[in-house]
Design a protein around this motif. Structure first.
Motif, PDB file in Angstrom:
ATOM      1  N   LEU A 168       0.821  -1.212   0.000  1.00 22.28           N
ATOM      2  CA  LEU A 168       0.000   0.000   0.000  1.00 22.28           C
ATOM      3  C   LEU A 168       0.856   1.264   0.000  1.00 22.28           C
ATOM      4  O   LEU A 168       0.541   2.242  -0.683  1.00 22.28           O
ATOM      5  N   LEU A 169       1.938   1.251   0.774  1.00 24.81           N
ATOM      6  CA  LEU A 169       2.836   2.404   0.820  1.00 24.81           C
ATOM      7  C   LEU A 169       3.484   2.629  -0.544  1.00 24.81           C
ATOM      8  O   LEU A 169       3.573   3.759  -1.025  1.00 24.81           O
ATOM      9  N   ALA A 170       3.904   1.551  -1.196  1.00 24.84           N
ATOM     10  CA  ALA A 170       4.487   1.662  -2.537  1.00 24.84           C
ATOM     11  C   ALA A 170       3.457   2.210  -3.521  1.00 24.84           C
ATOM     12  O   ALA A 170       3.787   3.050  -4.384  1.00 24.84           O
ATOM     13  N   GLU A 171       2.194   1.790  -3.395  1.00 24.37           N
ATOM     14  CA  GLU A 171       1.131   2.315  -4.262  1.00 24.37           C
ATOM     15  C   GLU A 171       0.902   3.801  -4.017  1.00 24.37           C
ATOM     16  O   GLU A 171       0.698   4.570  -4.960  1.00 24.37           O
ATOM     17  N   LEU A 172       0.948   4.228  -2.756  1.00 22.17           N
ATOM     18  CA  LEU A 172       0.800   5.647  -2.437  1.00 22.17           C
ATOM     19  C   LEU A 172       1.930   6.454  -3.069  1.00 22.17           C
ATOM     20  O   LEU A 172       1.703   7.517  -3.646  1.00 22.17           O
ATOM     21  N   LEU A 173       3.152   5.951  -2.991  1.00 23.26           N
ATOM     22  CA  LEU A 173       4.298   6.654  -3.574  1.00 23.26           C
ATOM     23  C   LEU A 173       4.198   6.706  -5.097  1.00 23.26           C
ATOM     24  O   LEU A 173       4.534   7.725  -5.713  1.00 23.26           O
ATOM     25  N   ALA A 174       3.711   5.636  -5.711  1.00 22.27           N
ATOM     26  CA  ALA A 174       3.509   5.645  -7.168  1.00 22.27           C
ATOM     27  C   ALA A 174       2.438   6.664  -7.544  1.00 22.27           C
ATOM     28  O   ALA A 174       2.581   7.387  -8.543  1.00 22.27           O
ATOM     29  N   SER A 175       1.380   6.759  -6.739  1.00 23.05           N
ATOM     30  CA  SER A 175       0.339   7.757  -6.987  1.00 23.05           C
ATOM     31  C   SER A 175       0.889   9.170  -6.834  1.00 23.05           C
ATOM     32  O   SER A 175       0.549  10.062  -7.615  1.00 23.05           O
ATOM     33  N   LEU A 176       1.752   9.373  -5.839  1.00 24.94           N
ATOM     34  CA  LEU A 176       2.377  10.679  -5.663  1.00 24.94           C
ATOM     35  C   LEU A 176       3.245  11.023  -6.870  1.00 24.94           C
ATOM     36  O   LEU A 176       3.227  12.156  -7.353  1.00 24.94           O
ATOM     37  N   ALA A 177       4.000  10.056  -7.367  1.00 26.05           N
ATOM     38  CA  ALA A 177       4.831  10.289  -8.549  1.00 26.05           C
ATOM     39  C   ALA A 177       3.968  10.678  -9.743  1.00 26.05           C
ATOM     40  O   ALA A 177       4.260  11.663 -10.446  1.00 26.05           O
ATOM     41  N   ASN A 178       2.891   9.936  -9.982  1.00 27.05           N
ATOM     42  CA  ASN A 178       2.009  10.248 -11.104  1.00 27.05           C
ATOM     43  C   ASN A 178       1.322  11.595 -10.951  1.00 27.05           C
ATOM     44  O   ASN A 178       1.197  12.359 -11.908  1.00 27.05           O
ATOM     45  N   TRP A 179       0.884  11.912  -9.734  1.00 27.98           N
ATOM     46  CA  TRP A 179       0.230  13.195  -9.459  1.00 27.98           C
ATOM     47  C   TRP A 179       1.204  14.349  -9.688  1.00 27.98           C
ATOM     48  O   TRP A 179       0.855  15.359 -10.290  1.00 27.98           O
ATOM     49  N   THR A 180       2.433  14.176  -9.225  1.00 31.28           N
ATOM     50  CA  THR A 180       3.458  15.211  -9.410  1.00 31.28           C
ATOM     51  C   THR A 180       3.726  15.421 -10.897  1.00 31.28           C
ATOM     52  O   THR A 180       3.817  16.568 -11.364  1.00 31.28           O
ATOM     53  N   LYS A 181       3.827  14.343 -11.640  1.00 27.87           N
ATOM     54  CA  LYS A 181       4.058  14.441 -13.099  1.00 27.87           C
ATOM     55  C   LYS A 181       2.896  15.158 -13.774  1.00 27.87           C
ATOM     56  O   LYS A 181       3.100  16.031 -14.636  1.00 27.87           O
ATOM     57  N   ARG A 182       1.669  14.807 -13.409  1.00 29.05           N
ATOM     58  CA  ARG A 182       0.500  15.473 -14.009  1.00 29.05           C
ATOM     59  C   ARG A 182       0.508  16.962 -13.723  1.00 29.05           C
ATOM     60  O   ARG A 182       0.228  17.772 -14.613  1.00 29.05           O
ATOM     61  N   LEU A 183       0.835  17.330 -12.492  1.00 32.73           N
ATOM     62  CA  LEU A 183       0.850  18.747 -12.137  1.00 32.73           C
ATOM     63  C   LEU A 183       1.979  19.500 -12.825  1.00 32.73           C
ATOM     64  O   LEU A 183       1.884  20.707 -13.056  1.00 32.73           O
ATOM     65  N   ARG A 184       3.051  18.789 -13.202  1.00 30.30           N
ATOM     66  CA  ARG A 184       4.159  19.402 -13.946  1.00 30.30           C
ATOM     67  C   ARG A 184       3.883  19.407 -15.450  1.00 30.30           C
ATOM     68  O   ARG A 184       4.684  19.911 -16.214  1.00 30.30           O
ATOM     69  N   GLY A 185       2.769  18.798 -15.850  1.00 28.87           N
ATOM     70  CA  GLY A 185       2.442  18.738 -17.268  1.00 28.87           C
ATOM     71  C   GLY A 185       3.137  17.624 -18.012  1.00 28.87           C
ATOM     72  O   GLY A 185       3.229  17.647 -19.236  1.00 28.87           O
ATOM     73  N   GLU A 186       3.631  16.628 -17.270  1.00 29.30           N
ATOM     74  CA  GLU A 186       4.311  15.479 -17.876  1.00 29.30           C
ATOM     75  C   GLU A 186       3.338  14.323 -18.013  1.00 29.30           C
ATOM     76  O   GLU A 186       2.295  14.300 -17.360  1.00 29.30           O
TER      77      GLU A 186
END
Length: 189
Positions: free
Chosen positions: A168-186
């Motif tokens: 679950l923690l790894a999934e949360l970190l993957a979601s954070l990575a994807n969210w950060t990329k989306r907010l950066r326009g990546e």
């Protein structure tokens, strides 16, 4: 090539052997590919006081604000004290939210926490999300990771041994990575 993601990790507990600090160290181990997690210690942060602020930001506060500004995202790991977030964490967010140029504004954040109780840190995470709205932090919504019965999920050395919690923690970190990329326009994965 995807730009690396630098995450600033903050544990709301000041106790060295806390489950929340251990959970933050586990996050470092489980960080998504291309993600680094730097841990910031809240212990030196003085209590917020406008009189002190008028004299200039104390050095530990300036370091906190600079560290937040330099990070691409935040990971906040909070214990639950009386069904809310602990004072050191709220205090740090109060200092960091001060104008001008709050480094919290528009910053992606993931939230988790560990507790010996059966509800994990559901109440404190809920309150932390309320603070996030006010300071314009942009939280990851799913998955929600409430580590309950923490005393059963960490060994005597503070290592996270529970496989479901690690997943679950790894999934949360993957979601954070994807969210950060989306907010950066990546392109998110």
């Amino acid at each position: 090539m995807t730009k690396p993601i630098h995450v600033l990790g903050i544990a709301g507990s000041l106790r060295k052997a806390s489950y929340n600090r251990a959970l933050l160290r586990a996050a470092q181990e489980l960080a998504s590919e291309g993600m680094t997690i730097e841990i910031f210690d809240l212990l030196p942060i003085p209590m917020f006081n406008e009189d002190v602020e008028r004299e200039g930001m104390p050095e530990p506060v300036a370091r906190l604000r600079e560290s937040i500004a330099a990070a691409d995202a935040l990971l906040i790991v909070t214990p639950e004290y009386n069904k809310s977030i602990p004072a050191p964490l709220k205090n740090a967010l109060d200092w960091a939210s001060r104008s001008p140029n709050s480094p919290l504004n528009g910053k992606p954040v993931a939230i988790t926490g560990a507790s010996p109780g059966i509800m994990g840190t559901a109440w404190s995470q809920h309150h932390l999300r309320q603070v996030c709205v006010n300071v314009n932090l942009l939280p990851v919504n799913k998955p929600e990771v409430f580590v309950s019965r923490a005393h059963e999920k960490f060994d005597s050395e503070g290592s996270l041994t529970d496989e479901m919690t690690r997943k679950l923690l790894a999934e949360l970190l993957a979601s954070l990575a994807n969210w950060t990329k989306r907010l950066r326009g990546e392109q998110a994965e």
